[in-house]
Design a protein around this motif. Structure first.
Motif, PDB file in Angstrom:
ATOM      1  N   ARG A  41       0.844  -1.199   0.000  1.00 38.23           N
ATOM      2  CA  ARG A  41       0.000   0.000   0.000  1.00 38.23           C
ATOM      3  C   ARG A  41       0.875   1.243   0.000  1.00 38.23           C
ATOM      4  NH1 ARG A  41      -5.163  -1.652   1.541  1.00 38.23           N
ATOM      5  NH2 ARG A  41      -5.273  -3.679   2.603  1.00 38.23           N
ATOM      6  N   PHE A  42       0.253   2.333  -0.507  1.00 37.03           N
ATOM      7  CA  PHE A  42       0.848   3.656  -0.395  1.00 37.03           C
ATOM      8  C   PHE A  42      -0.014   4.558   0.499  1.00 37.03           C
ATOM      9  CE2 PHE A  42       2.915   1.999  -4.115  1.00 37.03           C
ATOM     10  CZ  PHE A  42       4.183   2.543  -4.085  1.00 37.03           C
ATOM     11  N   ASN A  43      -1.300   4.159   0.654  1.00 42.67           N
ATOM     12  CA  ASN A  43      -2.228   4.904   1.504  1.00 42.67           C
ATOM     13  C   ASN A  43      -2.901   3.927   2.460  1.00 42.67           C
ATOM     14  OD1 ASN A  43      -2.199   7.688   0.172  1.00 42.67           O
ATOM     15  ND2 ASN A  43      -2.702   6.365  -1.559  1.00 42.67           N
ATOM     16  N   ASP A  44      -3.121   4.404   3.690  1.00 42.72           N
ATOM     17  CA  ASP A  44      -3.792   3.572   4.688  1.00 42.72           C
ATOM     18  C   ASP A  44      -5.278   3.483   4.357  1.00 42.72           C
ATOM     19  OD1 ASP A  44      -4.277   2.033   6.856  1.00 42.72           O
ATOM     20  OD2 ASP A  44      -4.012   3.618   8.360  1.00 42.72           O
ATOM     21  N   TYR A  48       0.491   9.505   4.143  1.00 41.28           N
ATOM     22  CA  TYR A  48       1.132   9.270   2.846  1.00 41.28           C
ATOM     23  C   TYR A  48       2.409  10.094   2.749  1.00 41.28           C
ATOM     24  CZ  TYR A  48       2.085   9.541  -2.120  1.00 41.28           C
ATOM     25  OH  TYR A  48       2.696   9.511  -3.352  1.00 41.28           O
ATOM     26  N   ASP A  49       3.542   9.421   2.337  1.00 43.99           N
ATOM     27  CA  ASP A  49       4.793  10.130   2.043  1.00 43.99           C
ATOM     28  C   ASP A  49       5.486   9.541   0.821  1.00 43.99           C
ATOM     29  OD1 ASP A  49       5.602   7.720   3.010  1.00 43.99           O
ATOM     30  OD2 ASP A  49       6.989   8.485   4.525  1.00 43.99           O
ATOM     31  N   GLY A  50       4.763   8.716   0.034  1.00 45.83           N
ATOM     32  CA  GLY A  50       5.318   8.125  -1.180  1.00 45.83           C
ATOM     33  C   GLY A  50       6.055   6.826  -0.949  1.00 45.83           C
ATOM     34  N   THR A  51       6.173   6.365   0.290  1.00 47.38           N
ATOM     35  CA  THR A  51       6.896   5.127   0.583  1.00 47.38           C
ATOM     36  C   THR A  51       5.904   3.980   0.677  1.00 47.38           C
ATOM     37  OG1 THR A  51       8.537   6.376   1.839  1.00 47.38           O
ATOM     38  CG2 THR A  51       8.489   3.978   2.161  1.00 47.38           C
ATOM     39  N   PRO A  52       6.128   2.872  -0.071  1.00 52.88           N
ATOM     40  CA  PRO A  52       5.207   1.731   0.025  1.00 52.88           C
ATOM     41  C   PRO A  52       5.377   1.025   1.378  1.00 52.88           C
ATOM     42  CG  PRO A  52       7.057   1.178  -1.391  1.00 52.88           C
ATOM     43  CD  PRO A  52       7.208   2.637  -1.061  1.00 52.88           C
ATOM     44  N   PHE A  53       4.317   0.399   1.829  1.00 51.69           N
ATOM     45  CA  PHE A  53       4.367  -0.287   3.129  1.00 51.69           C
ATOM     46  C   PHE A  53       3.376  -1.445   3.103  1.00 51.69           C
ATOM     47  CE2 PHE A  53       1.256   3.111   3.485  1.00 51.69           C
ATOM     48  CZ  PHE A  53       0.141   2.468   4.024  1.00 51.69           C
ATOM     49  N   GLN A 112      10.505   4.336  -2.702  1.00 47.82           N
ATOM     50  CA  GLN A 112       9.672   5.532  -2.567  1.00 47.82           C
ATOM     51  C   GLN A 112       9.483   6.200  -3.933  1.00 47.82           C
ATOM     52  OE1 GLN A 112      11.332   8.490   0.048  1.00 47.82           O
ATOM     53  NE2 GLN A 112       9.385   9.568   0.299  1.00 47.82           N
ATOM     54  N   VAL A 113       8.259   6.677  -4.190  1.00 42.69           N
ATOM     55  CA  VAL A 113       7.938   7.319  -5.467  1.00 42.69           C
ATOM     56  C   VAL A 113       7.921   8.829  -5.277  1.00 42.69           C
ATOM     57  CG1 VAL A 113       6.633   5.337  -6.287  1.00 42.69           C
ATOM     58  CG2 VAL A 113       5.457   7.127  -5.009  1.00 42.69           C
ATOM     59  N   LYS A 114       8.215   9.571  -6.366  1.00 40.72           N
ATOM     60  CA  LYS A 114       8.246  11.036  -6.313  1.00 40.72           C
ATOM     61  C   LYS A 114       6.874  11.639  -6.571  1.00 40.72           C
ATOM     62  CE  LYS A 114      12.716  11.052  -5.693  1.00 40.72           C
ATOM     63  NZ  LYS A 114      13.317  11.486  -4.413  1.00 40.72           N
ATOM     64  N   LYS A 162      -0.041   4.928 -11.977  1.00 44.43           N
ATOM     65  CA  LYS A 162       0.887   4.138 -12.793  1.00 44.43           C
ATOM     66  C   LYS A 162       2.239   3.986 -12.112  1.00 44.43           C
ATOM     67  CE  LYS A 162       2.867   3.846 -17.420  1.00 44.43           C
ATOM     68  NZ  LYS A 162       2.939   4.470 -18.759  1.00 44.43           N
ATOM     69  N   ILE A 163       2.754   5.084 -11.577  1.00 45.65           N
ATOM     70  CA  ILE A 163       4.058   5.027 -10.915  1.00 45.65           C
ATOM     71  C   ILE A 163       3.989   4.139  -9.671  1.00 45.65           C
ATOM     72  CG2 ILE A 163       5.784   6.393  -9.719  1.00 45.65           C
ATOM     73  CD1 ILE A 163       5.159   8.701 -11.605  1.00 45.65           C
ATOM     74  N   LYS A 164       2.928   4.272  -8.915  1.00 45.84           N
ATOM     75  CA  LYS A 164       2.788   3.465  -7.703  1.00 45.84           C
ATOM     76  C   LYS A 164       2.630   1.987  -8.045  1.00 45.84           C
ATOM     77  CE  LYS A 164      -0.549   5.971  -5.937  1.00 45.84           C
ATOM     78  NZ  LYS A 164      -1.567   6.430  -4.954  1.00 45.84           N
TER      79      LYS A 164
END
Length: 703
Positions: A62-65, A74-79, A149-151, A156-158
């Protein structure tokens, strides 16, 4: 403060993260102390709290909870969210409501039968603490992957970063950089609503914390069972160890500063758990074997509890009424296991002798509690002897039930009679060992001479032994030894040196001192009865006129032998004590009857005679009683162990209570008057009747 222990992620400071589960527990504990409200276990996933990071194929990147609440920003870091845990307010939803209703329906159905038997239950002043509060603490175990981490926040990027991460986790999982965080969301004060109190007052309703409860159980294992001592230990533990570098809870917080009632309850529960210690049972097995070797004439019976005894969780499992899910203070109803229960019984050789001499008609059973760290009921079997009360056996059971007590009594019942010199030797040894008496340098010689007197088998041997004692140098120089000879039973016999005043008749000599004093006082009262006040009714029956009520026409009927081996009298003194009263002595003084004409069974009562086994020489007793004693000894042929038979005792001796006290002294009467005046003063605070006070005032003025 808990706000300095984590990294906040919201402006209100109620949401943040820490790196370890230990830090997360510190945050929770600090928040509970600050709010004085305990949060109990709620929903918790199985993987929450595991130290290792376990990622399976079903774990979503995920990128968002998602979900309620969303606490991972959200800070662009996958988790990946590994696990989730919720702790609800102690005043939240009642999870055991269904079980409570089932128990209530079961009790109601039992009362609707033909022969209902109501069960005794603890009376509760409130149904439950639960008020339906919605406040809760939410924790999420999250692992981040900072290298992916995405910018830009585009789908698509995520998606590409997520696929790349999954491929690396599948191929080279050890090379993937991971960062673990435990996010925590704390409730606001408004989340509690108005369903219950908040602040320090709410601390009075908190259950005992797990840390304090574990410490209390540890202290009970070390022998601390006093409530005041336990309270002092717990205060030191909370102040110096549990909250050493943190803010201490308020004194009103019952989770860390429990009340005396709560401490007493948890001491009891800890003792219940400790009573099933199997290690100490193994030690007791070895100890019993050692005792049996050192004391072969004593009886020992030990049955250890079986290995299938209930565990700690099973002890607290069957609770009559489930109060709540947060370890509320309740007393458990222990299920009766279908296994062997703990049982220990001991009886010494001398105790067997006392039991069969004095315990054929009446024995007393006394129980003690909180005398050991296991809180097992300890029972003492006692009898009334001619010099006081003595313990004749003791046993310990696992549960204080009718079955267990019957087992102990039946075990003791078939013990057998043996002669024991233990108590006499103990008394002699203690006396000659005291430095004040000046016999410590020659105590072995003194004991040797005393033993020769006690072990004399004939009158000639006894005379020689006593002559040798009185002619010794030790006897001549020790006035204390001359004034003291043999205590209790031995000092009551003229054969052993006791001299009696002239007023003591021959038939009262060589008897227990308490019995002699009783008879002498009754004989003095009998002197006030004249011969014409004693009328013969025939068949060994007489009528004696009452002295306390001269107007009484009938008087008291005295029967010297009622056919059952007992005399009898109609006065209250006889009915209370069964000891010779003044009316019986009046018949003896003014008729042809004598003391020896009383029934032999009554005269041979051990309460009237000296114990010949203790003093070491025989005391003359009626021939009929001697024949009964020989029959009894034949029926118990030298056994040294407890029997299992349920048969009745072979002998039947007369049961006599203790001697009635003589007239009270002036000091005793003064104490009795002061006690009655104190009761009268206390009653004036409870009386609400004006008429009663008027009567009391009038009566006091007349005094």
């Amino acid at each position: 403060m808990w706000k300095t222990l984590w990294t906040p992620v919201t402006e209100d400071g109620l949401c943040g993260w820490v790196g370890t589960f230990e830090d997360a527990e510190k945050i929770r504990k600090a928040y509970e102390v600050d709010s004085s409200i305990t949060f109990v276990s709620g929903k918790k996933e199985a993987n929450f709290g595991r130290p290792e990071i376990v990622i399976n194929e079903k774990s979503r990147v995920r990128f968002n909870d998602v979900g309620d609440p969303c606490i991972v920003p959200y800070d662009g870091t996958p988790f990946i969210i590994l696990a989730r845990c919720e702790r609800h307010c102690i005043f939240g939803k009642d999870k055991h409501k269904k079980k409570k209703n089932e128990l209530k329906e079961g009790r109601d159905s039992c009362l609707k039968g033909d022969h209902p038997v109501p069960r005794k239950r603890k009376q509760l002043l409130q149904a439950s603490k639960k008020k339906g509060c919605q406040a809760k603490i939410v924790m999420k175990d999250v692992v981040f992957f900072p290298d992916y981490q995405v910018k830009k926040n585009t789908e698509k990027i995520k998606r590409n970063a997520s696929e790349h991460l999954r491929d690396d986790l599948s191929d080279v999982p050890d090379n993937v950089n991971k960062q673990r965080r435990i996010y925590i969301l704390l409730p606001k004060r408004e989340d509690h609503g108005s369903t219950h109190l908040t602040g320090q007052l709410a601390g009075f309703m908190n259950p005992l914390s797990k840390e304090v409860r574990d410490k209390l159980g540890e202290l009970v294992g070390h022998g601390v069972t006093s409530v005041s001592e336990m309270r002092r230990h717990l205060h030191v533990y909370v102040d110096t160890l549990l909250f050493k570098d943190m803010k201490r809870p308020a004194l009103s917080d019952a989770a860390y500063y429990p009340t005396d009632e709560t401490i007493r309850t948890h001491i009891y529960l800890a003792q219940l758990r400790l009573r099933y210690s199997r290690i100490d049972q193994e030690n007791l097995l070895h100890k019993v074997a050692e005792w049996q070797e050192n004391y072969p004439r004593d009886n020992f019976v030990f049955m250890p509890a079986s290995n299938s005894a209930p565990s700690d969780n099973e002890i607290l499992k069957d609770i009559d009424c489930v109060e709540q899910d947060d370890d509320d203070e309740v007393y458990p109803q222990i299920q009766a296991a279908e296994t062997t229960e703990f049982f220990f019984c001991h009886q010494s050789e001398f105790q067997r002798h006392l039991l069969y001499r004095y315990g054929n008609s009446l024995c007393l059973l006394d129980a003690t509690y909180r005398t050991t760290k296991y809180a097992l009921p300890l029972f003492f079997l006692a009898v009334k002897t001619n010099v006081g009360y003595s313990v004749v056996a003791e046993f310990i059971v696992q549960h204080e039930t009718k079955k267990s007590i019957m087992q102990g009594l039946r075990t003791i019942k078939e013990s057998f009679v043996f002669i024991c010199d233990f108590h006499r030797e103990q008394s002699w040894t203690r006396w000659v060992s005291k430095t004040d008496y000046g016999l410590t340098d020659c105590k072995d010689q003194v004991l040797g001479m005393l033993r020769r007197c006690a072990h004399a088998s004939s009158e000639k041997e006894y005379t020689e032994a006593i002559t040798k004692l009185q002619n010794s140098d030790i006897w001549a120089r020790s006035s204390r030894l001359r004034n003291w000879y043999i205590r209790d039973n031995a000092t009551a016999t003229d054969t052993f040196g006791r001299s009696y005043v002239k007023d003591v008749p021959e038939f009262l000599k060589n008897r227990p001192p308490s019995f002699i004093k009783h008879c002498m006082s009754k004989m003095e009262l009998a002197d006030t009865i004249s011969a014409n006040e004693v009328l013969s009714l025939g068949n060994r029956t007489y009528k004696v006129k009452s002295q306390s009520d001269p107007g009484q026409r009938t008087g008291y009927q005295v029967t010297m032998d009622n056919g059952n081996g007992m005399p009898s009298c109609g006065c209250h003194a006889w009915m209370w004590t069964l000891l010779p009263c003044k009316h019986i002595f009046a018949v003896i003084q003014h008729t042809e009857f004598s003391w020896e004409d009383l029934p032999p069974e009554y005269l041979s009562s051990p309460y009237f005679n000296i114990d010949s086994h203790v003093i070491g020489i025989p005391v003359p007793i009626p021939s009929e009683a001697l024949e009964e004693e020989e029959v009894e000894n034949e029926s118990f042929d030298g056994a040294t162990h407890f029997g299992d038979s349920d048969g009745d005792d072979a002998s039947q001796l007369i049961d006599l209570p203790s001697a009635k006290r003589g007239p009270k002294s002036l000091k005793a009467l003064a104490v009795q008057c002061r006690e009655k005046l104190s009761l009268l003063q206390n009653a004036t605070y409870l009386c609400q009747s004006e008429d009663a006070f008027i009567v009391l005032d009038s009566t006091l003025r007349k005094l």
